[in-house]
Design a protein around this motif. Structure first.
Motif, PDB file in Angstrom:
ATOM      1  N   LYS A 100      36.067  36.044  12.587  1.00  0.00           N
ATOM      2  CA  LYS A 100      37.024  34.947  12.435  1.00  0.00           C
ATOM      3  C   LYS A 100      38.344  35.250  13.138  1.00  0.00           C
ATOM      4  O   LYS A 100      38.925  34.376  13.775  1.00  0.00           O
ATOM      5  CB  LYS A 100      37.274  34.670  10.948  1.00  0.00           C
ATOM      6  CG  LYS A 100      36.154  33.873  10.309  1.00  0.00           C
ATOM      7  CD  LYS A 100      36.233  33.777   8.812  1.00  0.00           C
ATOM      8  CE  LYS A 100      37.514  33.286   8.244  1.00  0.00           C
ATOM      9  NZ  LYS A 100      37.469  33.147   6.769  1.00  0.00           N
ATOM     10  N   VAL A 106      29.171  42.958   5.623  1.00  0.00           N
ATOM     11  CA  VAL A 106      29.154  41.526   5.925  1.00  0.00           C
ATOM     12  C   VAL A 106      30.561  40.943   5.864  1.00  0.00           C
ATOM     13  O   VAL A 106      30.987  40.227   6.778  1.00  0.00           O
ATOM     14  CB  VAL A 106      28.198  40.765   4.980  1.00  0.00           C
ATOM     15  CG1 VAL A 106      28.358  39.268   5.125  1.00  0.00           C
ATOM     16  CG2 VAL A 106      26.760  41.177   5.251  1.00  0.00           C
ATOM     17  N   ASN A 107      31.294  41.245   4.803  1.00  0.00           N
ATOM     18  CA  ASN A 107      32.626  40.661   4.651  1.00  0.00           C
ATOM     19  C   ASN A 107      33.574  41.096   5.764  1.00  0.00           C
ATOM     20  O   ASN A 107      34.319  40.274   6.299  1.00  0.00           O
ATOM     21  CB  ASN A 107      33.216  41.005   3.284  1.00  0.00           C
ATOM     22  CG  ASN A 107      32.545  40.231   2.172  1.00  0.00           C
ATOM     23  OD1 ASN A 107      31.865  39.247   2.413  1.00  0.00           O
ATOM     24  ND2 ASN A 107      32.732  40.672   0.947  1.00  0.00           N
ATOM     25  N   VAL A 135      32.593  39.319   9.012  1.00  0.00           N
ATOM     26  CA  VAL A 135      33.018  37.920   9.011  1.00  0.00           C
ATOM     27  C   VAL A 135      34.515  37.823   9.301  1.00  0.00           C
ATOM     28  O   VAL A 135      34.948  36.999  10.104  1.00  0.00           O
ATOM     29  CB  VAL A 135      32.652  37.223   7.681  1.00  0.00           C
ATOM     30  CG1 VAL A 135      33.347  35.891   7.534  1.00  0.00           C
ATOM     31  CG2 VAL A 135      31.144  37.053   7.581  1.00  0.00           C
ATOM     32  N   GLU A 193      27.982  34.085   2.246  1.00  0.00           N
ATOM     33  CA  GLU A 193      29.013  33.635   3.195  1.00  0.00           C
ATOM     34  C   GLU A 193      28.690  32.235   3.717  1.00  0.00           C
ATOM     35  O   GLU A 193      29.565  31.367   3.789  1.00  0.00           O
ATOM     36  CB  GLU A 193      29.125  34.603   4.374  1.00  0.00           C
ATOM     37  CG  GLU A 193      29.743  35.936   4.049  1.00  0.00           C
ATOM     38  CD  GLU A 193      31.250  35.895   3.911  1.00  0.00           C
ATOM     39  OE1 GLU A 193      31.885  34.894   4.304  1.00  0.00           O
ATOM     40  OE2 GLU A 193      31.803  36.874   3.393  1.00  0.00           O
ATOM     41  N   ALA A 230      29.109  29.663   0.897  1.00  0.00           N
ATOM     42  CA  ALA A 230      30.525  29.466   0.587  1.00  0.00           C
ATOM     43  C   ALA A 230      31.168  28.523   1.599  1.00  0.00           C
ATOM     44  O   ALA A 230      31.967  27.652   1.229  1.00  0.00           O
ATOM     45  CB  ALA A 230      31.255  30.808   0.568  1.00  0.00           C
ATOM     46  N   ARG A 231      30.805  28.657   2.856  1.00  0.00           N
ATOM     47  CA  ARG A 231      31.353  27.773   3.891  1.00  0.00           C
ATOM     48  C   ARG A 231      30.786  26.354   3.726  1.00  0.00           C
ATOM     49  O   ARG A 231      31.509  25.377   3.778  1.00  0.00           O
ATOM     50  CB  ARG A 231      31.011  28.271   5.291  1.00  0.00           C
ATOM     51  CG  ARG A 231      31.435  29.667   5.626  1.00  0.00           C
ATOM     52  CD  ARG A 231      32.903  29.797   5.969  1.00  0.00           C
ATOM     53  NE  ARG A 231      33.343  31.160   6.214  1.00  0.00           N
ATOM     54  CZ  ARG A 231      33.511  32.108   5.312  1.00  0.00           C
ATOM     55  NH1 ARG A 231      33.184  31.919   4.070  1.00  0.00           N
ATOM     56  NH2 ARG A 231      33.995  33.288   5.630  1.00  0.00           N
ATOM     57  N   SER A 234      28.807  36.051  -3.627  1.00  0.00           N
ATOM     58  CA  SER A 234      28.565  37.482  -3.405  1.00  0.00           C
ATOM     59  C   SER A 234      28.256  38.200  -4.711  1.00  0.00           C
ATOM     60  O   SER A 234      27.334  39.009  -4.781  1.00  0.00           O
ATOM     61  CB  SER A 234      29.776  38.145  -2.747  1.00  0.00           C
ATOM     62  OG  SER A 234      29.971  37.646  -1.458  1.00  0.00           O
ATOM     63  N   SER A 289      24.457  38.805   1.081  1.00  0.00           N
ATOM     64  CA  SER A 289      25.875  38.596   1.392  1.00  0.00           C
ATOM     65  C   SER A 289      26.042  37.586   2.524  1.00  0.00           C
ATOM     66  O   SER A 289      26.957  36.753   2.486  1.00  0.00           O
ATOM     67  CB  SER A 289      26.547  39.919   1.760  1.00  0.00           C
ATOM     68  OG  SER A 289      26.567  40.784   0.652  1.00  0.00           O
ATOM     69  N   LEU A 290      25.165  37.652   3.510  1.00  0.00           N
ATOM     70  CA  LEU A 290      25.194  36.644   4.578  1.00  0.00           C
ATOM     71  C   LEU A 290      24.901  35.258   4.013  1.00  0.00           C
ATOM     72  O   LEU A 290      25.560  34.276   4.369  1.00  0.00           O
ATOM     73  CB  LEU A 290      24.186  36.992   5.675  1.00  0.00           C
ATOM     74  CG  LEU A 290      24.587  38.089   6.638  1.00  0.00           C
ATOM     75  CD1 LEU A 290      23.395  38.489   7.516  1.00  0.00           C
ATOM     76  CD2 LEU A 290      25.757  37.643   7.496  1.00  0.00           C
ATOM     77  N   THR A 341      33.847  32.833  -1.354  1.00  0.00           N
ATOM     78  CA  THR A 341      32.700  33.701  -1.069  1.00  0.00           C
ATOM     79  C   THR A 341      32.376  34.615  -2.243  1.00  0.00           C
ATOM     80  O   THR A 341      31.213  34.909  -2.505  1.00  0.00           O
ATOM     81  CB  THR A 341      32.993  34.555   0.175  1.00  0.00           C
ATOM     82  OG1 THR A 341      33.345  33.693   1.242  1.00  0.00           O
ATOM     83  CG2 THR A 341      31.808  35.386   0.582  1.00  0.00           C
ATOM     84  N   THR A 342      33.388  35.063  -2.940  1.00  0.00           N
ATOM     85  CA  THR A 342      33.200  36.013  -4.036  1.00  0.00           C
ATOM     86  C   THR A 342      32.230  35.488  -5.087  1.00  0.00           C
ATOM     87  O   THR A 342      31.435  36.257  -5.629  1.00  0.00           O
ATOM     88  CB  THR A 342      34.551  36.330  -4.699  1.00  0.00           C
ATOM     89  OG1 THR A 342      35.475  36.686  -3.688  1.00  0.00           O
ATOM     90  CG2 THR A 342      34.430  37.440  -5.698  1.00  0.00           C
TER      91      THR A 342
END
Length: 149
Positions: free
Chosen positions: A141, A133-134, A137, A70, A73-74, A84, A66-67, A80-81
């Motif tokens: 943020k 993780v989500n 994050v 993330e 995705a960035r 993930s 998951s990290l 992100t989905t």
């Protein structure tokens, strides 16, 4: 790690690649997604060398993947989905679900309960890793990155 582990790792990468295409991930993103599945299975096998609990391994690998999702995705400016979901596909306890249902349909209540409990535990560990993780994050943020000085 022997030949069996190598086959498992390559299968995880190829399977993730296929799911990435099915999820309409295109271009270089599909290779990053496949690498996520590869990474997840490598970590799962490595942690298996010193962690006996499969549930704990699933949780740790779920957090790691998951990290990775993330970060990718960035980096790739993608939701992100996508990462993930696709990167965790090799860890989905499909065999456990199959045997749970086989026991249920054959009337083996003890086997159904045993396999069902195990499968639900693995699925819960995967879900918990993603949620940890989500939410972390989002919290970071909101409270650290989004603050105006």
């Amino acid at each position: 790690m022997g030949m069996d582990a190598l086959i498992q790792i390559l299968s995880a990468a190829i399977g993730t690649f296929g799911f990435a295409i099915a999820f309409n991930i295109r271009g270089k993103k599909v290779f990053f997604a496949a690498f996520g599945g590869f990474l997840g299975w490598v970590l799962f096998l490595l942690f298996g060398l010193f962690l006996e609990s499969e549930v704990i391994r699933y949780l740790i690998v779920s957090v790691a993947v998951s990290l990775y999702g993330e970060l990718m995705a960035r980096f790739l400016k993608t939701p992100t989905t996508l990462f993930s979901v696709v990167c965790l596909v090799p860890l989905v306890p499909g065999g456990g679900l199959y045997y749970t249902m086989t026991n249920a349909l054959s009337g083996n209540l003890a086997g159904f309960i045993e396999r069902g409990t195990s499968t639900l535990s693995l699925a819960a560990a995967l879900s918990l890793g993603v949620v940890l993780v989500n939410t972390s994050v989002v919290y970071i943020k909101r409270h650290f990155i989004g603050k105006k000085q």
